[in-house]
Scaffold this motif. Structure first.
Motif, short mmCIF file in Angstrom:
data_model
loop_
_atom_site.label_atom_id
_atom_site.label_comp_id
_atom_site.label_asym_id
_atom_site.label_seq_id
_atom_site.Cartn_x
_atom_site.Cartn_y
_atom_site.Cartn_z
N LEU A 146 0.81 -1.23 0.00
CA LEU A 146 0.00 0.00 0.00
C LEU A 146 0.84 1.28 0.00
N SER A 147 1.70 1.45 0.98
CA SER A 147 2.47 2.69 1.06
C SER A 147 3.54 2.77 -0.03
N TRP A 148 3.99 1.64 -0.54
CA TRP A 148 4.98 1.63 -1.62
C TRP A 148 4.37 2.18 -2.90
N HIS A 149 3.07 1.90 -3.12
CA HIS A 149 2.38 2.51 -4.27
C HIS A 149 2.34 4.03 -4.11
N SER A 150 2.07 4.49 -2.90
CA SER A 150 2.06 5.94 -2.65
C SER A 150 3.44 6.53 -2.89
N ALA A 151 4.49 5.86 -2.43
CA ALA A 151 5.86 6.34 -2.65
C ALA A 151 6.17 6.39 -4.13
N ASP A 152 5.72 5.40 -4.88
CA ASP A 152 5.96 5.37 -6.32
C ASP A 152 5.33 6.60 -6.98
N VAL A 153 4.11 6.93 -6.59
CA VAL A 153 3.44 8.11 -7.14
C VAL A 153 4.21 9.38 -6.77
N LEU A 154 4.57 9.51 -5.51
CA LEU A 154 5.24 10.73 -5.04
C LEU A 154 6.63 10.90 -5.65
N LEU A 155 7.38 9.84 -5.77
CA LEU A 155 8.75 9.94 -6.26
C LEU A 155 8.84 10.01 -7.77
N ASN A 156 7.85 9.50 -8.47
CA ASN A 156 7.93 9.44 -9.92
C ASN A 156 7.03 10.42 -10.67
N GLU A 157 5.88 10.74 -10.10
CA GLU A 157 4.94 11.61 -10.79
C GLU A 157 4.88 13.01 -10.23
N LYS A 158 5.48 13.21 -9.07
CA LYS A 158 5.49 14.52 -8.42
C LYS A 158 4.07 15.03 -8.15
N LYS A 159 3.14 14.11 -7.96
CA LYS A 159 1.74 14.44 -7.67
C LYS A 159 1.57 14.72 -6.18
N GLY A 160 0.70 15.63 -5.83
CA GLY A 160 0.32 15.84 -4.45
C GLY A 160 1.11 16.91 -3.71
N THR A 161 1.94 17.70 -4.38
CA THR A 161 2.70 18.73 -3.70
C THR A 161 1.77 19.79 -3.13
N VAL A 162 2.00 20.17 -1.89
CA VAL A 162 1.21 21.24 -1.24
C VAL A 162 2.10 22.42 -0.93
#
Length: 147
Positions: free
Chosen positions: A131-147
């Protein structure tokens, strides 16, 4: 002591760690929620990058012992590392969990997270472990979710 007992103890030890369960603030914090409705795991991963380094990482929410332990393992593995190195570790992790061949050196790069391979053949538990590894993949590769 058999291997199953060792794995169980490691999972319980990592699931009880509380220092990574906290809010992150400041410039460059990226957030990605992971939710598994079939078991109720709901974890939000927060990563702060600074100058190409994963300066800080934490999580919020609740999950079973496996998902919480896996999240703590992930955070300990990538925190303080270059973002590129974090991406590589996530890539190796998914290769392992998908049953693809990885070298002993790659396995060693995963440190304690390599024990999560134990759940790769358990359909009900692999989602908890990844679960959290999928989130890390999104954050590290797509740069999605920056606040």
């Amino acid at each position: 002591m058999d291997i199953d007992t060792i794995y169980q103890e490691m999972i319980l030890e990592y699931s009880r760690k509380k220092e990574n369960c906290r809010e992150l603030s400041g410039e460059g914090v990226k957030i990605e929620r992971g939710h598994n409705p079939s078991c109720g795991d709901d974890l939000t991963l927060l990563i702060r990058e600074k100058d190409g380094i994963i300066d800080e990482a934490s999580f919020l929410g609740r999950g079973c012992a496996i998902s919480t332990a896996s999240t703590n393992m992930l955070i300990e593995l990538i925190k303080g590392k270059k973002a590129e190195e974090g991406k590589r570790k996530v890539e190796i992790f998914f290769k392992m969990m998908n049953g693809k061949e990885i070298s002993e050196e790659e396995k060693e790069e995963l440190e304690d997270a390599q024990i999560l391979e134990y759940f790769a053949q358990m359909p009900a538990r692999i989602k908890c472990a990844t679960l959290s590894w999928h989130s890390a993949d999104v954050l590290l590769n797509e740069k999605k979710g920056t606040v």
